[in-house]
Design a protein around this motif. Structure first.
Motif, PDB file in Angstrom:
ATOM      1  N   VAL A 158      91.164  60.221  97.011  1.00 53.39           N
ATOM      2  CA  VAL A 158      91.099  61.402  96.861  1.00 53.39           C
ATOM      3  C   VAL A 158      89.667  61.974  96.473  1.00 53.39           C
ATOM      4  CG1 VAL A 158      92.164  63.287  95.576  1.00 53.39           C
ATOM      5  CG2 VAL A 158      93.573  61.621  96.374  1.00 53.39           C
ATOM      6  N   PHE A 159      89.030  61.159  95.548  1.00 52.02           N
ATOM      7  CA  PHE A 159      88.053  61.587  95.190  1.00 52.02           C
ATOM      8  C   PHE A 159      86.701  61.817  96.356  1.00 52.02           C
ATOM      9  CE2 PHE A 159      83.685  60.492  93.574  1.00 52.02           C
ATOM     10  CZ  PHE A 159      83.458  61.446  92.509  1.00 52.02           C
ATOM     11  N   LEU A 160      86.819  60.766  97.318  1.00 54.00           N
ATOM     12  CA  LEU A 160      85.804  60.706  98.240  1.00 54.00           C
ATOM     13  C   LEU A 160      86.138  61.561  99.507  1.00 54.00           C
ATOM     14  CD1 LEU A 160      84.955  56.807  98.105  1.00 54.00           C
ATOM     15  CD2 LEU A 160      83.760  58.684  96.978  1.00 54.00           C
TER      16      LEU A 160
ATOM     17  N   THR B 150      90.351  69.917  98.629  1.00 49.78           N
ATOM     18  CA  THR B 150      89.662  70.031  97.667  1.00 49.78           C
ATOM     19  C   THR B 150      88.733  68.784  97.790  1.00 49.78           C
ATOM     20  OG1 THR B 150      91.068  71.098  96.149  1.00 49.78           O
ATOM     21  CG2 THR B 150      89.216  70.207  95.020  1.00 49.78           C
ATOM     22  N   MET B 151      87.348  69.034  97.639  1.00 51.68           N
ATOM     23  CA  MET B 151      86.403  67.705  97.701  1.00 51.68           C
ATOM     24  C   MET B 151      85.856  67.295  96.631  1.00 51.68           C
ATOM     25  SD  MET B 151      86.780  67.146 100.934  1.00 51.68           S
ATOM     26  CE  MET B 151      85.529  65.969 101.398  1.00 51.68           C
ATOM     27  N   PRO B 152      86.475  66.518  95.640  1.00 55.27           N
ATOM     28  CA  PRO B 152      86.016  66.263  94.319  1.00 55.27           C
ATOM     29  C   PRO B 152      84.444  65.898  94.166  1.00 55.27           C
ATOM     30  CG  PRO B 152      88.497  65.431  94.383  1.00 55.27           C
ATOM     31  CD  PRO B 152      87.578  65.788  95.880  1.00 55.27           C
ATOM     32  N   TRP B 153      84.228  64.954  94.973  1.00 58.10           N
ATOM     33  CA  TRP B 153      82.973  64.084  95.032  1.00 58.10           C
ATOM     34  C   TRP B 153      81.873  65.535  94.815  1.00 58.10           C
ATOM     35  CZ3 TRP B 153      79.206  65.212  98.707  1.00 58.10           C
ATOM     36  CH2 TRP B 153      79.627  65.835  99.820  1.00 58.10           C
ATOM     37  N   LEU B 154      82.048  66.570  95.628  1.00 58.31           N
ATOM     38  CA  LEU B 154      81.162  67.632  95.691  1.00 58.31           C
ATOM     39  C   LEU B 154      80.988  68.460  94.389  1.00 58.31           C
ATOM     40  CD1 LEU B 154      79.173  69.245  97.625  1.00 58.31           C
ATOM     41  CD2 LEU B 154      81.170  70.832  98.345  1.00 58.31           C
TER      42      LEU B 154
ATOM     43  N   LEU C  56      82.074  76.849  94.982  1.00 57.54           N
ATOM     44  CA  LEU C  56      81.026  75.916  94.415  1.00 57.54           C
ATOM     45  C   LEU C  56      81.950  74.357  94.414  1.00 57.54           C
ATOM     46  CD1 LEU C  56      79.473  77.834  91.876  1.00 57.54           C
ATOM     47  CD2 LEU C  56      78.681  77.066  94.079  1.00 57.54           C
ATOM     48  N   ILE C  57      83.385  74.490  94.364  1.00 58.37           N
ATOM     49  CA  ILE C  57      84.043  73.171  94.332  1.00 58.37           C
ATOM     50  C   ILE C  57      84.557  72.527  95.594  1.00 58.37           C
ATOM     51  CG2 ILE C  57      85.159  73.838  91.824  1.00 58.37           C
ATOM     52  CD1 ILE C  57      87.580  74.324  93.192  1.00 58.37           C
TER      53      ILE C  57
END
Length: 237
Positions: free
Chosen positions: A90-92, A15-19, A3-4
């Motif tokens: 990193v976030f995007l 890791t894809m933080p925006w998702l 899910l993350i």
């Protein structure tokens, strides 16, 4: 971890933080809105909506499953910022995390179905006796109009505190959100005070006082924490 938004590579997970943020917006705020509708229905509208009840229950159950994902992603962003990586990029676009890779990852399709389902349903979630009692008290308070014939301001207070107590108890079933249970101590105290100052017969007042005291007592024990959450673990009192 699915899910993350983790994208597998030969030796790392990206890791894809925006998702995760999108996932959090879909679960937490919509859950709060659904619960708010449940709170105002008997107070402002004087009726219930069966479909709204089902929707709110479904959203509420999803909240504890989303908390640890949001916390893990925030920890990841902090680690990458400390490592000198640009936060927005990193976030995007995502990034890989630090730490060694022992190469012993077990693919989900190679595991027994029972183990996969058990981890999905119980990973990071714990229904302690105190939280179960708190949830039961909250659910009962929402229906004192039917069980005790409570009316007026006391009935509205019972419903409001009951809905909030149930929400807090279910959210605190996430090990990473266990300290949230202390909010039910405040709600229990408010219930006792409301029973003392609002109109009602001795049975209704006595039942509310007892429910408030039980809610306070049930919110004190933390229960076991079976998983590690990095630096967040020290806050899990």
């Amino acid at each position: 971890e699915i899910l993350i938004g983790l994208i597998g590579s030969a030796s790392r997970w990206r890791t894809m933080p925006w998702l995760v943020l999108v996932f959090g917006i879909m679960i937490v705020p919509l859950g709060v809105v659904s619960i708010t509708f449940i709170i105002i229905q008997p107070i402002l509208l004087g009726t219930w909506c069966s479909l709204c009840l089902i929707t709110a229950a479904a959203m509420l159950i999803q909240i504890p499953y989303s908390v640890d994902e949001l916390i893990a992603t925030c920890q990841f962003l902090v680690r990458r910022k400390r490592a000198g990586r640009p936060m927005l990029r990193v976030f995007l676009t995502g990034d890989t995390d630090e730490g060694p890779d022992d190469g012993q990852r077990v693919e989900s399709f190679e595991r027994p179905p029972g183990a996969v389902i058990g981890e999905m349903l119980g990973g990071g979630i714990g229904v302690t006796p105190g939280l179960a009692v708190s949830a039961a008290v909250g659910l009962w308070l929402m229906f004192t109009r039917l069980t005790l014939g409570t009316e007026g301001g006391l009935a509205d207070t019972d419903h409001l505190i009951g809905a909030l107590a149930l929400t807090v108890a279910v959210t605190a079933m996430a090990e990473s959100a266990r300290p949230v249970r202390f909010l039910n101590i405040c709600l229990g105290a408010a219930l006792v005070i409301a029973a003392l100052v609002m109109d009602g017969n001795w049975l209704q007042k006595g039942a509310d006082i007892l429910a408030g005291l039980v809610l306070i007592a049930a919110s004190i024990p933390r229960g076991p924490i079976r998983h590690s959450y990095g630096s967040w673990s020290r806050l899990l009192v």
